[in-house]
Design a protein around this motif. Structure first.
Motif, PDB file in Angstrom:
ATOM      1  N   GLY A   1      -6.189 -56.816 -25.013  1.00 54.01           N
ATOM      2  CA  GLY A   1      -6.835 -56.703 -26.313  1.00 54.01           C
ATOM      3  C   GLY A   1      -7.419 -58.046 -26.685  1.00 54.01           C
ATOM      4  O   GLY A   1      -6.755 -59.075 -26.600  1.00 54.01           O
ATOM      5  N   LEU A   2      -8.698 -58.023 -27.090  1.00 55.96           N
ATOM      6  CA  LEU A   2      -9.394 -59.284 -27.347  1.00 55.96           C
ATOM      7  C   LEU A   2      -9.928 -59.368 -28.764  1.00 55.96           C
ATOM      8  O   LEU A   2     -10.820 -60.147 -29.051  1.00 55.96           O
ATOM      9  N   GLY A   3      -9.396 -58.520 -29.636  1.00 55.89           N
ATOM     10  CA  GLY A   3      -9.858 -58.537 -31.018  1.00 55.89           C
ATOM     11  C   GLY A   3      -9.527 -57.219 -31.682  1.00 55.89           C
ATOM     12  O   GLY A   3      -8.987 -56.310 -31.055  1.00 55.89           O
ATOM     13  N   GLU A   4      -9.859 -57.135 -32.964  1.00 55.67           N
ATOM     14  CA  GLU A   4      -9.485 -55.942 -33.726  1.00 55.67           C
ATOM     15  C   GLU A   4     -10.511 -54.822 -33.615  1.00 55.67           C
ATOM     16  O   GLU A   4     -10.257 -53.698 -34.013  1.00 55.67           O
TER      17      GLU A   4
ATOM     18  N   ASN B   1       6.435 -52.206 -33.420  1.00 55.20           N
ATOM     19  CA  ASN B   1       5.448 -52.135 -34.498  1.00 55.20           C
ATOM     20  C   ASN B   1       4.764 -53.480 -34.707  1.00 55.20           C
ATOM     21  O   ASN B   1       5.408 -54.514 -34.671  1.00 55.20           O
ATOM     22  N   GLY B   2       3.476 -53.418 -34.919  1.00 54.33           N
ATOM     23  CA  GLY B   2       2.739 -54.640 -35.211  1.00 54.33           C
ATOM     24  C   GLY B   2       2.128 -55.280 -33.974  1.00 54.33           C
ATOM     25  O   GLY B   2       1.319 -56.196 -34.075  1.00 54.33           O
ATOM     26  N   THR B   3       2.503 -54.799 -32.799  1.00 55.45           N
ATOM     27  CA  THR B   3       1.956 -55.397 -31.579  1.00 55.45           C
ATOM     28  C   THR B   3       0.516 -54.940 -31.325  1.00 55.45           C
ATOM     29  O   THR B   3      -0.219 -55.581 -30.579  1.00 55.45           O
ATOM     30  N   GLY B   4       0.131 -53.833 -31.948  1.00 55.74           N
ATOM     31  CA  GLY B   4      -1.241 -53.337 -31.763  1.00 55.74           C
ATOM     32  C   GLY B   4      -1.274 -52.004 -31.031  1.00 55.74           C
ATOM     33  O   GLY B   4      -2.280 -51.633 -30.424  1.00 55.74           O
ATOM     34  N   LYS B   5      -0.191 -51.265 -31.123  1.00 57.34           N
ATOM     35  CA  LYS B   5      -0.059 -49.994 -30.417  1.00 57.34           C
ATOM     36  C   LYS B   5      -1.111 -48.968 -30.845  1.00 57.34           C
ATOM     37  O   LYS B   5      -1.822 -48.400 -30.022  1.00 57.34           O
ATOM     38  N   THR B   6      -1.177 -48.744 -32.152  1.00 63.31           N
ATOM     39  CA  THR B   6      -2.111 -47.735 -32.663  1.00 63.31           C
ATOM     40  C   THR B   6      -3.552 -48.149 -32.388  1.00 63.31           C
ATOM     41  O   THR B   6      -4.374 -47.332 -31.950  1.00 63.31           O
ATOM     42  N   THR B   7      -3.849 -49.406 -32.624  1.00 66.64           N
ATOM     43  CA  THR B   7      -5.196 -49.919 -32.358  1.00 66.64           C
ATOM     44  C   THR B   7      -5.554 -49.740 -30.885  1.00 66.64           C
ATOM     45  O   THR B   7      -6.663 -49.314 -30.548  1.00 66.64           O
TER      46      THR B   7
ATOM     47  N   ARG C   1       6.318 -44.958 -39.269  1.00 67.84           N
ATOM     48  CA  ARG C   1       5.461 -45.784 -40.116  1.00 67.84           C
ATOM     49  C   ARG C   1       4.464 -44.842 -40.797  1.00 67.84           C
ATOM     50  O   ARG C   1       3.652 -44.194 -40.116  1.00 67.84           O
TER      51      ARG C   1
ATOM     52  N   ASP D   1      -7.078 -62.940 -27.792  1.00 69.70           N
ATOM     53  CA  ASP D   1      -8.133 -63.719 -28.458  1.00 69.70           C
ATOM     54  C   ASP D   1      -7.541 -64.763 -29.393  1.00 69.70           C
ATOM     55  O   ASP D   1      -8.195 -65.725 -29.743  1.00 69.70           O
TER      56      ASP D   1
ATOM     57  N   GLN E   1      -3.950 -43.906 -39.645  1.00 68.27           N
ATOM     58  CA  GLN E   1      -4.693 -44.921 -38.902  1.00 68.27           C
ATOM     59  C   GLN E   1      -5.208 -44.339 -37.575  1.00 68.27           C
ATOM     60  O   GLN E   1      -6.369 -44.520 -37.215  1.00 68.27           O
TER      61      GLN E   1
ATOM     62  N   LYS F   1      -4.088 -59.273 -28.496  1.00 68.69           N
ATOM     63  CA  LYS F   1      -4.282 -60.513 -29.262  1.00 68.69           C
ATOM     64  C   LYS F   1      -4.433 -61.738 -28.367  1.00 68.69           C
ATOM     65  O   LYS F   1      -4.091 -62.849 -28.758  1.00 68.69           O
TER      66      LYS F   1
END
Ligand code: GDP
Length: 300
Positions: A278-281, A110-116, A141, A255, A147, A253
């Motif tokens: 991944g280079l941003g949100e 969690n928090g690594t950016g999986k969903t994104t 979660r 970036d 999300q 991340k």
């Protein structure tokens, strides 16, 4: 690609520039080689790959004798590419069989950016004319399903979800079933990433995998790692790789860190290629990992 270079160079440039500056010193003495080693270690390249790279650089610089800046740049570029590897298949498999969608499971803490990442990947696929079904199997979660659904609505993909704290495997099963029923091209399954115990994780992801495979093959298991977490990320990677067969790594991340060396370290650790970064949100901030562009961004 241009964007990848631009986005990366902002954060990563220091590594390659630092190495080039050091290599360009008139006298490459022991202290300088040590500084080169430190630079690589600080960028999370890892001990063994750092030693290999330094050894090869020393050898080649010796053979070269006098060095022009351009020669040094070429040499460093070649050696970094050798270290990262240019042969691996870095494509994400999104072609299923004739009758079934490709199934891609996305795993990670969690928090690594999986969903994104799942949302961004859906966007890339939809933009490419593919139909996508999302499976919100992160039932642990509370906000994760919302999300993901928001991403789905944004990009034009249906999201299959279950009751809160429900069984992730049953959501995954339903998502693939829905994908087949709709004749979708790809089903992306977002999973829960609580690293409670290895046995628990194994149970959960193993079950998701088993139920998905009742419908057909699991085409891709992408492990999402946060590039800013360094050695910690590697520990996570090891645990996940013991639980499921990872087929590709997504490094998020990038970036936000100058530690691009983690690309090398994590590939070594898992023996699996980095496929996406991944280079941003933002929705467009997911790019295929291309070694040449990456190294060019490093060296500047
Ligand atoms: P999950 O818990 O693994 O599903 O993580 P999320 O997808 O919710 O992402 C956690 C946070 O990281 C969110 O604030 C995201 O916007 C952010 N994030 C995800 N990927 C990236 C990335 O490549 N770069 C940056 N800067 N932030 C990211």
């Amino acid at each position: 690609l241009v964007r990848l270079r631009a986005r990366l160079s902002r954060s990563q440039n220091s590594l390659g520039k630092g190495l080039l500056t050091l290599l360009s010193r008139e006298h490459l003495d022991e202290d300088t080689w040590e500084e080169i080693e430190d630079t690589l270690l600080t960028a999370d390249v890892g001990v063994a790959p750092t030693q290999e790279l330094v050894e090869r650089l020393r050898e080649r610089v010796k053979v070269l004798g006098t060095r022009t800046p351009e020669e040094l740049r070429t040499l460093l570029r070649e050696e970094l590419l050798t270290l990262i590897g240019t042969e691996a298949d870095r494509s994400v498999k999104t072609d299923g069989g004739l009758e079934t969608p490709a199934v891609v499971m996305v795993v990670g803490v969690n928090g690594t950016g999986k969903t994104t990442t799942t949302g961004k990947l859906a966007r890339v696929l939809v933009a490419d004319g593919r139909s996508v079904v999302l499976g919100a199997a992160d039932t642990f979660r509370a906000a994760a399903a919302d999300q993901l659904q928001t991403w789905g609505e944004r990009v034009g993909a249906r999201t299959v979800r279950g009751p809160e704290s429900g069984d992730p495997a049953s959501v995954a099963f339903d998502a693939v079933k829905e994908g087949i029923a709709e004749g979708a091209d790809v089903v992306l399954i977002d999973t829960a990433g609580r690293l409670h115990t290895k046995a628990g994780l194994m149970d959960e992801l193993g079950k998701v995998k088993r139920v998905v495979e009742k419908h057909g093959p699991l085409d891709e298991v992408l492990l999402v790692l946060d590039a800013t977490t360094g050695q910690n990320g590697l520990v996570q990677a090891r645990v996940f790789s013991e639980v499921v067969d990872i087929t590709g790594i997504v490094l998020t991340k990038l970036d936000g860190t100058a530690k691009g060396g983690i690309v090398v370290a994590v590939q070594r650790e898992l023996g699996v290629p980095v496929k996406l970064v991944g280079l941003g949100e933002g929705a467009d901030d997911l790019a295929p990992f291309e070694p040449e562009a990456f190294v060019d961004a490093l060296i500047g």
